[in-house]
Design a protein around this motif. Structure first.
Motif, mmCIF file in Angstrom:
data_model
loop_
_atom_site.group_PDB
_atom_site.id
_atom_site.type_symbol
_atom_site.label_atom_id
_atom_site.label_comp_id
_atom_site.label_asym_id
_atom_site.label_seq_id
_atom_site.Cartn_x
_atom_site.Cartn_y
_atom_site.Cartn_z
ATOM 1 N N THR A 80 0.842 -1.187 0.000
ATOM 2 C CA THR A 80 0.000 0.000 0.000
ATOM 3 C C THR A 80 0.881 1.242 0.000
ATOM 4 O O THR A 80 1.993 1.234 0.510
ATOM 5 C CB THR A 80 -0.916 0.046 1.248
ATOM 6 N N ILE A 81 0.341 2.295 -0.533
ATOM 7 C CA ILE A 81 1.040 3.573 -0.562
ATOM 8 C C ILE A 81 0.363 4.501 0.422
ATOM 9 O O ILE A 81 -0.849 4.680 0.377
ATOM 10 C CB ILE A 81 1.012 4.195 -1.975
ATOM 11 N N GLU A 82 1.164 5.032 1.321
ATOM 12 C CA GLU A 82 0.629 5.975 2.304
ATOM 13 C C GLU A 82 0.692 7.378 1.719
ATOM 14 O O GLU A 82 1.744 7.833 1.288
ATOM 15 C CB GLU A 82 1.451 5.915 3.598
ATOM 16 N N VAL A 83 -0.449 8.025 1.675
ATOM 17 C CA VAL A 83 -0.533 9.371 1.136
ATOM 18 C C VAL A 83 -0.665 10.350 2.291
ATOM 19 O O VAL A 83 -1.506 10.164 3.165
ATOM 20 C CB VAL A 83 -1.750 9.525 0.187
ATOM 21 N N GLN A 84 0.209 11.323 2.299
ATOM 22 C CA GLN A 84 0.136 12.351 3.337
ATOM 23 C C GLN A 84 -0.362 13.630 2.699
ATOM 24 O O GLN A 84 0.246 14.132 1.752
ATOM 25 C CB GLN A 84 1.497 12.600 3.978
ATOM 26 N N PHE A 85 -1.481 14.115 3.200
ATOM 27 C CA PHE A 85 -2.031 15.364 2.708
ATOM 28 C C PHE A 85 -1.776 16.422 3.759
ATOM 29 O O PHE A 85 -2.061 16.221 4.930
ATOM 30 C CB PHE A 85 -3.533 15.237 2.455
ATOM 31 N N ARG A 86 -1.256 17.547 3.343
ATOM 32 C CA ARG A 86 -0.909 18.618 4.269
ATOM 33 C C ARG A 86 -1.423 19.933 3.695
ATOM 34 O O ARG A 86 -1.107 20.297 2.569
ATOM 35 C CB ARG A 86 0.601 18.668 4.428
ATOM 36 N N VAL A 87 -2.211 20.610 4.482
ATOM 37 C CA VAL A 87 -2.713 21.910 4.063
ATOM 38 C C VAL A 87 -1.603 22.928 4.270
ATOM 39 O O VAL A 87 -1.021 23.019 5.343
ATOM 40 C CB VAL A 87 -3.968 22.311 4.881
ATOM 41 N N ARG A 88 -1.282 23.679 3.240
ATOM 42 C CA ARG A 88 -0.245 24.697 3.313
ATOM 43 C C ARG A 88 -0.857 26.020 3.703
ATOM 44 O O ARG A 88 -2.035 26.269 3.500
ATOM 45 C CB ARG A 88 0.478 24.830 1.969
ATOM 46 N N SER A 89 -0.053 26.858 4.229
ATOM 47 C CA SER A 89 -0.470 28.176 4.680
ATOM 48 C C SER A 89 -1.210 28.940 3.589
ATOM 49 O O SER A 89 -0.816 28.931 2.429
ATOM 50 C CB SER A 89 0.767 28.970 5.113
ATOM 51 N N SER A 90 -2.286 29.580 3.993
ATOM 52 C CA SER A 90 -3.037 30.420 3.056
ATOM 53 C C SER A 90 -2.638 31.885 3.210
ATOM 54 O O SER A 90 -3.228 32.749 2.564
ATOM 55 C CB SER A 90 -4.540 30.254 3.297
ATOM 56 N N PHE A 91 -1.657 32.159 4.040
ATOM 57 C CA PHE A 91 -1.218 33.531 4.258
ATOM 58 C C PHE A 91 -0.326 33.999 3.111
ATOM 59 O O PHE A 91 0.651 33.340 2.774
ATOM 60 C CB PHE A 91 -0.455 33.660 5.582
ATOM 61 N N VAL A 92 -0.658 35.148 2.541
ATOM 62 C CA VAL A 92 0.116 35.673 1.412
ATOM 63 C C VAL A 92 1.512 36.128 1.836
ATOM 64 O O VAL A 92 2.398 36.261 0.990
ATOM 65 C CB VAL A 92 -0.628 36.836 0.701
ATOM 66 N N ASP A 93 1.722 36.348 3.142
ATOM 67 C CA ASP A 93 3.024 36.811 3.619
ATOM 68 C C ASP A 93 3.867 35.702 4.263
ATOM 69 O O ASP A 93 4.840 35.977 4.953
ATOM 70 C CB ASP A 93 2.861 38.004 4.568
ATOM 71 N N VAL A 94 3.484 34.450 4.034
ATOM 72 C CA VAL A 94 4.279 33.300 4.482
ATOM 73 C C VAL A 94 4.738 32.563 3.226
ATOM 74 O O VAL A 94 4.014 31.738 2.670
ATOM 75 C CB VAL A 94 3.468 32.367 5.409
ATOM 76 N N PRO A 95 5.947 32.898 2.756
ATOM 77 C CA PRO A 95 6.440 32.295 1.519
ATOM 78 C C PRO A 95 6.622 30.782 1.633
ATOM 79 O O PRO A 95 7.074 30.272 2.660
ATOM 80 C CB PRO A 95 7.801 32.963 1.298
#
Length: 166
Positions: A1-16
């Motif tokens: 099986t393949i483990e998929v990691q989903f990660r929400v990235r910052s939605s802040f425009v000032d966090v590059p």
């Protein structure tokens, strides 16, 4: 099986994307430590107040209900967002305020103060590090905290020989 990691990235425009603090911001938002300045801005270069700092630590600890209910600081209002955080921080000896009656919630939290808060939150562990910083005197209230923080990768100096505690 393949483990998929989903990660929400910052939605802040000032966090590059890829910035050294991106993961920390994402963690703090995901864990309810902070929400940022507004939906689009985190303000990573802004100041952090003493009220914000103890509130972040209190939330990171799970927002425990403080035992004390009487505020000794005249500059902390009972209905403020940081009231319980300050009570908790004082009773857990993370801070004692700027004086017996003043907490200074709107004052900028200095590097020396935040490393001391973190150090005390960890029950003031012993550090075996030698002090490389010319601006951290051995008798400063934050000296052991700075050495512990650097030794444990919590922070670094402003340079190899300065910490910039203020």
């Amino acid at each position: 099986t393949i483990e998929v990691q989903f990660r929400v990235r910052s939605s802040f425009v000032d966090v590059p994307s890829g910035s050294y603090y991106e993961d920390a911001v994402d963690w703090a938002v995901a864990n309810g430590i902070t929400t940022g300045m507004d939906a689009a801005h985190f303000s990573p270069d802004g100041i952090c107040t003493r009220a914000q700092a103890v509130t972040f630590l209190w939330r990171a600890a799970g927002s425990p209900e403080p035992t004390a209910s009487e505020m000794t600081f005249t500059d902390v209002k009972a209905d403020s967002y940081y009231d319980k955080a300050v009570l908790w921080a004082v009773e857990n000896k993370i801070t004692s305020g700027m004086s017996d009656t003043l907490f200074a919630p709107d004052a900028t939290c200095s590097r020396s103060q935040i490393v001391t808060f973190l150090y005390r939150m960890q029950n003031s562990p012993e550090s075996k590090a030698e002090n490389p910083f010319t601006d951290v005197k051995a008798d400063a209230y934050y000296a052991n905290a700075v050495l512990w923080a650097v030794e444990n990768g919590v922070t670094t100096g402003a340079s190899a020989t300065t910490f910039d505690p203020a």
